[in-house]
Design a protein around this motif. Sequence first.
Motif, PDB file in Angstrom:
ATOM      1  N   ASP A   8       1.119  -1.207  -0.097  1.00  0.00           N
ATOM      2  CA  ASP A   8      -0.020   0.252  -0.200  1.00  0.00           C
ATOM      3  C   ASP A   8       0.575   1.287  -0.191  1.00  0.00           C
ATOM      4  OD1 ASP A   8      -2.426  -1.610   0.734  1.00  0.00           O
ATOM      5  OD2 ASP A   8      -2.172  -1.066   2.652  1.00  0.00           O
ATOM      6  N   GLU A   9       1.979   1.174   0.325  1.00  0.00           N
ATOM      7  CA  GLU A   9       2.747   2.646   0.336  1.00  0.00           C
ATOM      8  C   GLU A   9       4.483   1.925   0.867  1.00  0.00           C
ATOM      9  OE1 GLU A   9       1.981   5.320   3.660  1.00  0.00           O
ATOM     10  OE2 GLU A   9       3.546   5.158   5.124  1.00  0.00           O
ATOM     11  N   LEU A  10       5.412   2.633   0.206  1.00  0.00           N
ATOM     12  CA  LEU A  10       6.753   1.827  -0.047  1.00  0.00           C
ATOM     13  C   LEU A  10       7.423   3.843   0.970  1.00  0.00           C
ATOM     14  CD1 LEU A  10       9.219   0.751  -0.886  1.00  0.00           C
ATOM     15  CD2 LEU A  10       9.579   1.892  -3.457  1.00  0.00           C
ATOM     16  N   ARG A  11       8.172   2.720   1.588  1.00  0.00           N
ATOM     17  CA  ARG A  11       8.829   3.685   2.738  1.00  0.00           C
ATOM     18  C   ARG A  11      10.632   3.286   2.355  1.00  0.00           C
ATOM     19  NH1 ARG A  11       7.447   7.406   6.284  1.00  0.00           N
ATOM     20  NH2 ARG A  11       4.854   7.438   6.152  1.00  0.00           N
ATOM     21  N   PRO A  19       6.229   9.203   1.427  1.00  0.00           N
ATOM     22  CA  PRO A  19       6.353   7.822   0.852  1.00  0.00           C
ATOM     23  C   PRO A  19       5.553   7.482  -0.520  1.00  0.00           C
ATOM     24  CG  PRO A  19       4.429   8.425   2.828  1.00  0.00           C
ATOM     25  CD  PRO A  19       6.080   9.058   2.784  1.00  0.00           C
ATOM     26  N   VAL A  20       6.252   6.307  -1.178  1.00  0.00           N
ATOM     27  CA  VAL A  20       5.037   6.392  -1.898  1.00  0.00           C
ATOM     28  C   VAL A  20       3.849   5.380  -1.943  1.00  0.00           C
ATOM     29  CG1 VAL A  20       4.967   5.156  -4.785  1.00  0.00           C
ATOM     30  CG2 VAL A  20       7.124   6.492  -3.430  1.00  0.00           C
ATOM     31  N   LYS A  21       2.714   6.175  -2.511  1.00  0.00           N
ATOM     32  CA  LYS A  21       1.622   5.400  -2.593  1.00  0.00           C
ATOM     33  C   LYS A  21       1.405   4.376  -3.179  1.00  0.00           C
ATOM     34  CE  LYS A  21       0.388   7.600   1.297  1.00  0.00           C
ATOM     35  NZ  LYS A  21      -0.562   6.925   2.350  1.00  0.00           N
ATOM     36  N   GLY A  23       3.537   1.603  -3.433  1.00  0.00           N
ATOM     37  CA  GLY A  23       4.978   0.929  -4.081  1.00  0.00           C
ATOM     38  C   GLY A  23       5.065   0.133  -4.116  1.00  0.00           C
ATOM     39  N   PRO A  37       6.684   3.576  -7.942  1.00  0.00           N
ATOM     40  CA  PRO A  37       5.615   2.628  -8.229  1.00  0.00           C
ATOM     41  C   PRO A  37       5.203   1.733  -8.701  1.00  0.00           C
ATOM     42  CG  PRO A  37       5.706   5.392  -8.919  1.00  0.00           C
ATOM     43  CD  PRO A  37       7.177   4.924  -8.514  1.00  0.00           C
ATOM     44  N   VAL A  56       2.855  -1.310   4.760  1.00  0.00           N
ATOM     45  CA  VAL A  56       4.170  -0.599   4.650  1.00  0.00           C
ATOM     46  C   VAL A  56       5.333  -1.198   4.276  1.00  0.00           C
ATOM     47  CG1 VAL A  56       5.288   1.432   5.342  1.00  0.00           C
ATOM     48  CG2 VAL A  56       3.192   1.829   6.017  1.00  0.00           C
ATOM     49  N   GLU A 131      -0.275  -2.146   9.938  1.00  0.00           N
ATOM     50  CA  GLU A 131      -0.725  -0.509  10.763  1.00  0.00           C
ATOM     51  C   GLU A 131      -0.549  -0.729  12.805  1.00  0.00           C
ATOM     52  OE1 GLU A 131      -4.698  -2.817  10.899  1.00  0.00           O
ATOM     53  OE2 GLU A 131      -3.113  -2.376   9.181  1.00  0.00           O
TER      54      GLU A 131
END
Length: 149
Positions: A8-11, A19-21, A23, A37, A56, A131
């Motif tokens: 869902d998200e990349l850090r 962060p890249v949503k 990703g 992405p 994440v 989460e």
Amino acid sequence: MLTIHAADELRFGWDDSAPVKGGAVVVEGMRVAASGPLSELQERFPGARVRRWPGVLGPARIHEGPLPDAPTPRERIHAVLKLGAVAVLAEHADSPELRAAAERNDVLVLPRTRPTVITDLARADLAVFDEDGNCIATVCAGRLVHRRR
């Protein structure tokens, strides 16, 4: 084989403020081939297998404290992997058996902590967290070594 790990998200780092949503990270062998992405990476690497994770995705962590208790050194190292870490501090891997177990599993034994980041061509050490901060998956040197069912 190329594998794209998507979330869902990349850090790129855990202190990353951008962060890249949606990703993803492309893993080739034991290295990061690309990141960004998911849609862009699927275009660049059309034959890659895609693993989708909720949560994440970011760099795997360094386990900074004593290793979890377990009956064998192998199980102690595996317990660290289940926490999203692929490195331990040398002061806590203080027996030949623990160091051998770490080496067999590609877990790094470091003299001190350091920042962890995802960068192209670096060793593919990744972790996915939900989460609540629980580890969903750990990739160590390009291999999926833990996934929560």
